[in-house]
Design an enzyme around this catalytic site. Structure first.
Site, PDB file in Angstrom:
ATOM      1  N   THR A 105      -5.978   1.153  -5.992  1.00 52.00           N
ATOM      2  CA  THR A 105      -6.853   2.263  -6.386  1.00 52.00           C
ATOM      3  C   THR A 105      -7.848   1.859  -7.461  1.00 52.00           C
ATOM      4  O   THR A 105      -8.980   2.348  -7.488  1.00 52.00           O
ATOM      5  CB  THR A 105      -6.008   3.454  -6.864  1.00 52.00           C
ATOM      6  OG1 THR A 105      -5.124   3.849  -5.808  1.00 52.00           O
ATOM      7  CG2 THR A 105      -6.877   4.641  -7.232  1.00 52.00           C
ATOM      8  N   SER A 154      -1.750  -1.174  -1.961  1.00 49.76           N
ATOM      9  CA  SER A 154      -0.478  -1.868  -2.174  1.00 49.76           C
ATOM     10  C   SER A 154       0.614  -1.425  -1.211  1.00 49.76           C
ATOM     11  O   SER A 154       1.608  -2.141  -1.040  1.00 49.76           O
ATOM     12  CB  SER A 154      -0.011  -1.708  -3.628  1.00 49.76           C
ATOM     13  OG  SER A 154       0.346  -0.392  -3.935  1.00 49.76           O
ATOM     14  N   THR A 176      -0.631   1.033  -7.350  1.00 52.99           N
ATOM     15  CA  THR A 176       0.559   1.524  -8.045  1.00 52.99           C
ATOM     16  C   THR A 176       1.757   1.740  -7.125  1.00 52.99           C
ATOM     17  O   THR A 176       2.887   1.786  -7.599  1.00 52.99           O
ATOM     18  CB  THR A 176       0.257   2.854  -8.764  1.00 52.99           C
ATOM     19  OG1 THR A 176      -0.156   3.827  -7.806  1.00 52.99           O
ATOM     20  CG2 THR A 176      -0.840   2.669  -9.802  1.00 52.99           C
TER      21      THR A 176
END
Length: 333
Positions: free
Chosen positions: A11, A58, A91
């Site tokens: 992000t 991710s 994250t």
């Protein structure tokens, strides 16, 4: 003072296409490094060396790609001219890659992982501040020897205790052992880190099954999770000391004769005994399970992959896993 900045997507690198409304990680490592020129509070004489080593959300990473990122960070930290390493990461799996970095890291040079919860083109983007804080920690003398760290929303968290606890909040991560430190206008403040595991060689064998226990589950839940090529199993037991429903015990105990079977607990705090008992009545005492000790189930899963990659037999792997986890510090509420 040289800081290596390794970008992997996520992000913090993501913008939204105005025509399609779709988002993608579009900021290069160089563009991320330029964000630092727009923030205050960085040390004098700082030089940033940016490098892209991946460019994905991710959630798209698997253990082998996370291990590749971790090895790249470890190798960057080995350079005697490098003061610190910063890795930008999505994250969703940041805590997993951070744990692998901590397992592989074999120098005192700090490796700091950070990211953001808001996209780079959001008016209230949190990426620039997190990146600045990560660089400040990586450059600090206080972080030397502390291993891999997660820096997010002003918190400094030891990689082995990082937990993404909030789905949308910019203050997304908590430290299960209490914050290792903070980044403020006055500087970086850290307390001494707890014991770490490793260093390990830096490879993973992904043939580790992950089984989650829920009340009433039976043998089919174990059979469905274990493929013929499986070399190890991690079980996330029920909260507490890792209890299992009766229907799961026989299949897992049979597997433990052939391969390492590690028992963890869904509860994030505390430590399982070295010989898992399963709670009242001690139904698991003789099942042959390894204890995840203070590790989360996901951390035990990654550690077992790393152990299997550097051992040849099940008995060797069991002994190595037991030796590594026997010294891990317990987590407290």
């Amino acid at each position: 003072m040289l800081i290596r900045l390794l970008s992997t997507g996520g992000t913090i690198s993501t913008t939204t296409d105005a025509a399609t409304g779709r988002s993608a990680p579009t900021l290069s490592a160089e563009a991320l490094s330029r964000l630092l020129g727009e923030t205050a509070g960085l040390p004098d004489g700082l030089a940033i060396a940016p490098e892209a080593i991946d460019n994905e959300p991710s959630w798209a990473l698997d253990p082998e790609r996370m291990a590749r990122i971790a090895r790249h960070a470890r190798d960057a930290a080995r350079d005697p001219d490098v003061r610190g390493v910063v890795v930008t990461h999505g994250t969703t799996t940041l805590e997993y890659t951070a744990f692998l970095v901590d397992l592989f890291l074999d120098s005192d040079t700090p490796v700091v992982l950070t990211g953001s919860m808001r996209k780079a083109d959001a008016p209230d983007a949190d990426g620039p501040a997190n990146l600045r804080d990560a660089v400040r920690v990586a450059a600090s003398e206080e972080a030397r020897g502390a291993g891999a760290l997660v820096v997010f929303a002003g918190r400094v968290i030891a990689a082995g205790r990082a937990w993404k606890a909030r789905r949308l909040d910019p203050d997304a991560f908590v430290d299960l052992g209490g914050d290792l430190g903070r980044v403020t206008n006055r500087g970086v403040s850290l307390r001494p880190p707890q014991n770490r595991i490793g260093p390990l060689r830096g490879d993973v064998d992904p043939r580790v099954a992950f089984v989650k226990a829920l009340p009433g589950l039976g043998p089919a839940s174990v059979a469905a999770a274990v493929a013929p090529a499986t070399r190890g199993i991690v079980v996330e037991g029920l909260p507490g000391v890792g209890g299992l429903p009766a229907g799961m015990r026989e299949g897992l105990a049979a597997a433990a004769v052939e391969m390492p079977v590690v028992l963890a607990s869904r509860a994030p705090y505390g430590r399982l005994p070295e010989t898992p008992t399963g709670g009242t009545g001690e139904p698991l005492r003789d099942a042959g399970f390894l204890s995840a000790a203070a590790l989360s189930a996901e951390q035990a899963w990654l550690l077992l992959m790393a152990v299997l990659a550097e051992t040849s037999t099940p008995d060797e792997a069991k002994a190595r896993f037991r030796a590594l986890t026997s010294g891990t510090a317990g987590q407290t509420a």
